[in-house]
Design a protein around this motif. Sequence first.
Motif, PDB file in Angstrom:
ATOM      1  N   VAL A 245       0.861  -1.187   0.000  1.00 25.19           N
ATOM      2  CA  VAL A 245       0.000   0.000   0.000  1.00 25.19           C
ATOM      3  C   VAL A 245       0.895   1.234   0.000  1.00 25.19           C
ATOM      4  CG1 VAL A 245      -1.738   1.296   1.298  1.00 25.19           C
ATOM      5  CG2 VAL A 245      -1.813  -1.205   1.289  1.00 25.19           C
ATOM      6  N   THR A 246       0.567   2.195  -0.854  1.00 19.16           N
ATOM      7  CA  THR A 246       1.279   3.475  -0.871  1.00 19.16           C
ATOM      8  C   THR A 246       0.338   4.555  -0.371  1.00 19.16           C
ATOM      9  OG1 THR A 246       2.671   2.827  -2.747  1.00 19.16           O
ATOM     10  CG2 THR A 246       2.476   5.182  -2.286  1.00 19.16           C
ATOM     11  N   ILE A 247       0.677   5.161   0.743  1.00 13.11           N
ATOM     12  CA  ILE A 247      -0.114   6.259   1.292  1.00 13.11           C
ATOM     13  C   ILE A 247       0.501   7.562   0.793  1.00 13.11           C
ATOM     14  CG2 ILE A 247      -0.926   7.416   3.382  1.00 13.11           C
ATOM     15  CD1 ILE A 247      -2.043   4.645   3.247  1.00 13.11           C
ATOM     16  N   LEU A 248      -0.263   8.310   0.011  1.00 10.46           N
ATOM     17  CA  LEU A 248       0.191   9.606  -0.485  1.00 10.46           C
ATOM     18  C   LEU A 248      -0.683  10.684   0.141  1.00 10.46           C
ATOM     19  CD1 LEU A 248       1.856  11.400  -2.470  1.00 10.46           C
ATOM     20  CD2 LEU A 248       0.044  10.989  -4.163  1.00 10.46           C
ATOM     21  N   THR A 249      -0.057  11.620   0.812  1.00 11.49           N
ATOM     22  CA  THR A 249      -0.853  12.655   1.468  1.00 11.49           C
ATOM     23  C   THR A 249      -0.140  13.999   1.404  1.00 11.49           C
ATOM     24  OG1 THR A 249      -2.186  13.059   3.452  1.00 11.49           O
ATOM     25  CG2 THR A 249       0.086  12.374   3.812  1.00 11.49           C
ATOM     26  N   ALA A 250      -0.929  15.061   1.495  1.00  8.78           N
ATOM     27  CA  ALA A 250      -0.389  16.419   1.541  1.00  8.78           C
ATOM     28  C   ALA A 250      -0.616  16.975   2.937  1.00  8.78           C
ATOM     29  CB  ALA A 250      -1.085  17.300   0.500  1.00  8.78           C
ATOM     30  N   THR A 251       0.308  17.804   3.392  1.00 11.81           N
ATOM     31  CA  THR A 251       0.142  18.388   4.728  1.00 11.81           C
ATOM     32  C   THR A 251       0.459  19.880   4.716  1.00 11.81           C
ATOM     33  OG1 THR A 251       0.777  18.226   7.053  1.00 11.81           O
ATOM     34  CG2 THR A 251       2.519  17.825   5.435  1.00 11.81           C
ATOM     35  N   SER A 252      -0.307  20.607   5.516  1.00  8.47           N
ATOM     36  CA  SER A 252      -0.009  22.025   5.729  1.00  8.47           C
ATOM     37  C   SER A 252       0.669  22.200   7.082  1.00  8.47           C
ATOM     38  CB  SER A 252      -1.301  22.856   5.655  1.00  8.47           C
ATOM     39  OG  SER A 252      -2.246  22.393   6.601  1.00  8.47           O
TER      40      SER A 252
ATOM     41  N   SER B 208      -1.073   0.371  -9.878  1.00  6.83           N
ATOM     42  CA  SER B 208       0.248  -0.258  -9.855  1.00  6.83           C
ATOM     43  C   SER B 208       0.950  -0.135  -8.512  1.00  6.83           C
ATOM     44  CB  SER B 208       1.144   0.331 -10.960  1.00  6.83           C
ATOM     45  OG  SER B 208       1.450   1.686 -10.678  1.00  6.83           O
ATOM     46  N   ILE B 209       0.667   0.950  -7.767  1.00  7.62           N
ATOM     47  CA  ILE B 209       1.376   1.125  -6.485  1.00  7.62           C
ATOM     48  C   ILE B 209       0.435   1.016  -5.277  1.00  7.62           C
ATOM     49  CG2 ILE B 209       3.194   2.537  -7.538  1.00  7.62           C
ATOM     50  CD1 ILE B 209       1.845   5.013  -6.328  1.00  7.62           C
ATOM     51  N   GLY B 210      -0.835   0.678  -5.521  1.00  2.00           N
ATOM     52  CA  GLY B 210      -1.795   0.540  -4.415  1.00  2.00           C
ATOM     53  C   GLY B 210      -2.006   1.843  -3.686  1.00  2.00           C
ATOM     54  N   LEU B 211      -2.327   2.889  -4.447  1.00  2.12           N
ATOM     55  CA  LEU B 211      -2.384   4.254  -3.913  1.00  2.12           C
ATOM     56  C   LEU B 211      -3.572   4.483  -2.988  1.00  2.12           C
ATOM     57  CD1 LEU B 211      -0.732   6.873  -4.234  1.00  2.12           C
ATOM     58  CD2 LEU B 211      -2.316   7.552  -6.040  1.00  2.12           C
ATOM     59  N   ASN B 212      -3.304   5.168  -1.881  1.00  2.46           N
ATOM     60  CA  ASN B 212      -4.340   5.575  -0.935  1.00  2.46           C
ATOM     61  C   ASN B 212      -3.952   6.939  -0.384  1.00  2.46           C
ATOM     62  OD1 ASN B 212      -6.387   5.704   1.050  1.00  2.46           O
ATOM     63  ND2 ASN B 212      -6.292   3.493   1.379  1.00  2.46           N
ATOM     64  N   SER B 213      -4.909   7.619   0.239  1.00  3.52           N
ATOM     65  CA  SER B 213      -4.607   8.922   0.822  1.00  3.52           C
ATOM     66  C   SER B 213      -4.990   8.958   2.287  1.00  3.52           C
ATOM     67  CB  SER B 213      -5.357  10.042   0.097  1.00  3.52           C
ATOM     68  OG  SER B 213      -5.104  11.284   0.742  1.00  3.52           O
ATOM     69  N   ALA B 214      -4.187   9.667   3.072  1.00  3.32           N
ATOM     70  CA  ALA B 214      -4.488   9.786   4.505  1.00  3.32           C
ATOM     71  C   ALA B 214      -4.910  11.197   4.874  1.00  3.32           C
ATOM     72  CB  ALA B 214      -3.269   9.375   5.326  1.00  3.32           C
ATOM     73  N   ASN B 215      -5.214  12.022   3.878  1.00  2.80           N
ATOM     74  CA  ASN B 215      -5.778  13.333   4.182  1.00  2.80           C
ATOM     75  C   ASN B 215      -7.170  13.156   4.775  1.00  2.80           C
ATOM     76  OD1 ASN B 215      -3.626  14.234   2.100  1.00  2.80           O
ATOM     77  ND2 ASN B 215      -4.403  16.141   2.944  1.00  2.80           N
ATOM     78  N   SER B 216      -7.762  14.246   5.231  1.00  2.00           N
ATOM     79  CA  SER B 216      -9.105  14.168   5.814  1.00  2.00           C
ATOM     80  C   SER B 216     -10.150  13.845   4.755  1.00  2.00           C
ATOM     81  CB  SER B 216      -9.456  15.471   6.534  1.00  2.00           C
ATOM     82  OG  SER B 216      -9.295  16.584   5.686  1.00  2.00           O
ATOM     83  N   ILE B 217      -9.713  13.680   3.499  1.00  2.00           N
ATOM     84  CA  ILE B 217     -10.620  13.167   2.476  1.00  2.00           C
ATOM     85  C   ILE B 217     -10.945  11.702   2.745  1.00  2.00           C
ATOM     86  CG2 ILE B 217      -9.968  14.763   0.639  1.00  2.00           C
ATOM     87  CD1 ILE B 217      -8.018  12.716  -0.430  1.00  2.00           C
ATOM     88  N   ASN B 218     -10.062  10.999   3.511  1.00  2.00           N
ATOM     89  CA  ASN B 218     -10.319   9.584   3.799  1.00  2.00           C
ATOM     90  C   ASN B 218     -11.368   9.469   4.892  1.00  2.00           C
ATOM     91  OD1 ASN B 218      -9.934   6.790   4.990  1.00  2.00           O
ATOM     92  ND2 ASN B 218      -8.530   6.707   3.245  1.00  2.00           N
ATOM     93  N   ILE B 219     -12.416   8.719   4.620  1.00  2.00           N
ATOM     94  CA  ILE B 219     -13.576   8.643   5.508  1.00  2.00           C
ATOM     95  C   ILE B 219     -13.232   8.123   6.894  1.00  2.00           C
ATOM     96  CG2 ILE B 219     -14.313   6.332   4.792  1.00  2.00           C
ATOM     97  CD1 ILE B 219     -16.615   9.390   5.465  1.00  2.00           C
ATOM     98  N   SER B 220     -12.216   7.258   7.006  1.00  2.00           N
ATOM     99  CA  SER B 220     -11.854   6.708   8.320  1.00  2.00           C
ATOM    100  C   SER B 220     -11.338   7.798   9.250  1.00  2.00           C
ATOM    101  CB  SER B 220     -10.810   5.600   8.167  1.00  2.00           C
ATOM    102  OG  SER B 220      -9.631   6.090   7.563  1.00  2.00           O
ATOM    103  N   ARG B 221     -10.558   8.716   8.714  1.00  2.00           N
ATOM    104  CA  ARG B 221     -10.044   9.814   9.528  1.00  2.00           C
ATOM    105  C   ARG B 221     -11.176  10.713   9.992  1.00  2.00           C
ATOM    106  NH1 ARG B 221      -5.463  13.516   7.543  1.00  2.00           N
ATOM    107  NH2 ARG B 221      -6.341  14.596   9.329  1.00  2.00           N
ATOM    108  N   LEU B 222     -12.082  10.978   9.094  1.00  2.00           N
ATOM    109  CA  LEU B 222     -13.198  11.873   9.402  1.00  2.00           C
ATOM    110  C   LEU B 222     -14.083  11.309  10.508  1.00  2.00           C
ATOM    111  CD1 LEU B 222     -14.222  14.574   8.226  1.00  2.00           C
ATOM    112  CD2 LEU B 222     -15.765  13.263   6.804  1.00  2.00           C
ATOM    113  N   LEU B 223     -14.418  10.027  10.403  1.00  2.00           N
ATOM    114  CA  LEU B 223     -15.293   9.403  11.399  1.00  2.00           C
ATOM    115  C   LEU B 223     -14.631   9.380  12.777  1.00  2.00           C
ATOM    116  CD1 LEU B 223     -16.848   6.375   9.445  1.00  2.00           C
ATOM    117  CD2 LEU B 223     -17.813   8.648   9.809  1.00  2.00           C
ATOM    118  N   ALA B 224     -13.317   9.146  12.810  1.00  2.00           N
ATOM    119  CA  ALA B 224     -12.607   9.093  14.088  1.00  2.00           C
ATOM    120  C   ALA B 224     -12.710  10.415  14.836  1.00  2.00           C
ATOM    121  CB  ALA B 224     -11.143   8.723  13.857  1.00  2.00           C
TER     122      ALA B 224
END
Length: 429
Positions: free
Chosen positions: A129-136, A207-223
Amino acid sequence: MKLYNLKNHQELVDFETAVKLGLGQKQGLFFPVELPVLKPIELSKILNMDFITRSTEILSKFIHHEISKKQLYKHVQEAFSFTHPLKINITKNIDCLELFHGPTLAFKDFGARFMAQMILLMNKKNETVTILTATSGDTGAAVAHAFYGMKNVRVIILYPKGKISSLQEKLFCTLGKNIKTISINGSFDDCQKLVKEAFNDKKLKESIGLNSANSINISRLLAQICYYFEAFSLISEEQRKNLVIAVPCGNFGNLTAGLLSKALGLPIKSFIACTNSNDTVPRFLTSGKWHPNKTISTISNAMDISQPNNWARIEELFNRKKWNLKELRFGSVSDDATKKALKELFALGYTSEPHAAIAYQLLKDQLKEGEFGLFLGTAHPAKFKNTVEKILNNQITLPNELNNRVNLPLLSYNINPDFQKLKQFLITK
């Protein structure tokens, strides 16, 4: 749990798929088909639970039977294995809810660590799994530490070069191993655009199993919904009657979670959407016109976002619940006013930081007679040590989480905001 894509309502997915995909077709955000509502007797019962048990109950209302309560409890316990939110009294009718007692000293630890637990649970085949995220500023550290050392997970974090505090940078750019960080010669919005472009590239994504960990990901939001219930449990019956919560807003995930807690049945009277001079949403709520300006750098850098992703979810929630957007309170605060608010809080005996100071200022300005206010303390003031010390003329002691990393070398790469360069990095590094 069924979720639909806000840009294509025909795309329906379960919770596991939404967590793994991050974004739907056409870069659409996922949103729950059902918005559960707690009955008053359920709400009363849930508020008397301990934080872990209550959080498990809340999350199960959305996730349903996809994850058993027993299994969910185990992962919630692991995710939230740090000091829970603390309520600090500021004035007679204003308190601060401190959310920064996790491993990276920011509220993002709640969402990032829960998402990491969900990825761990769902990766049954041990696929890469490749986690790609942007941060401020704060997301990067929370995500990096949540996934650090996790088998078969590679994390790539983009951040705007020179536009986050040096201590924020030290927290996540000194880890190495499966954590790779890239400083982008541009703004956070440039970083976010690159993430979206990567998700738009179907071949790359697969090809790289892309995922995002920004607050766009529903799991982060629900937590993040969970700590709003904790806040409510910490205040008195009288204070609960007219509760107003001021939320520092960047990508608007934190406010979205708060509004979801209200939709779930938490009787919060009102929220204040608090921004710095990157005031796209306040201007929109005033004029009805969406006109993002170029992002400018401020001392509240984690809020330096002109095109907040989660605003689409907020509009959807208001439409679904038939709430009136005009009832959402809002405001923006300049750097000069932020400095004054920090000094005022310090005079009251409380050392804060720029993001929370903005929320305090707007809460103080907008709180009506008979209302009780909470503003969210989203990060430890030590993360902005240089800025805060200069404004307050007072020394801040570094907590161990920062002190242990302050002298370590940065391991970041650097590129221009060019998608082809990012794509090459994702494929080869």
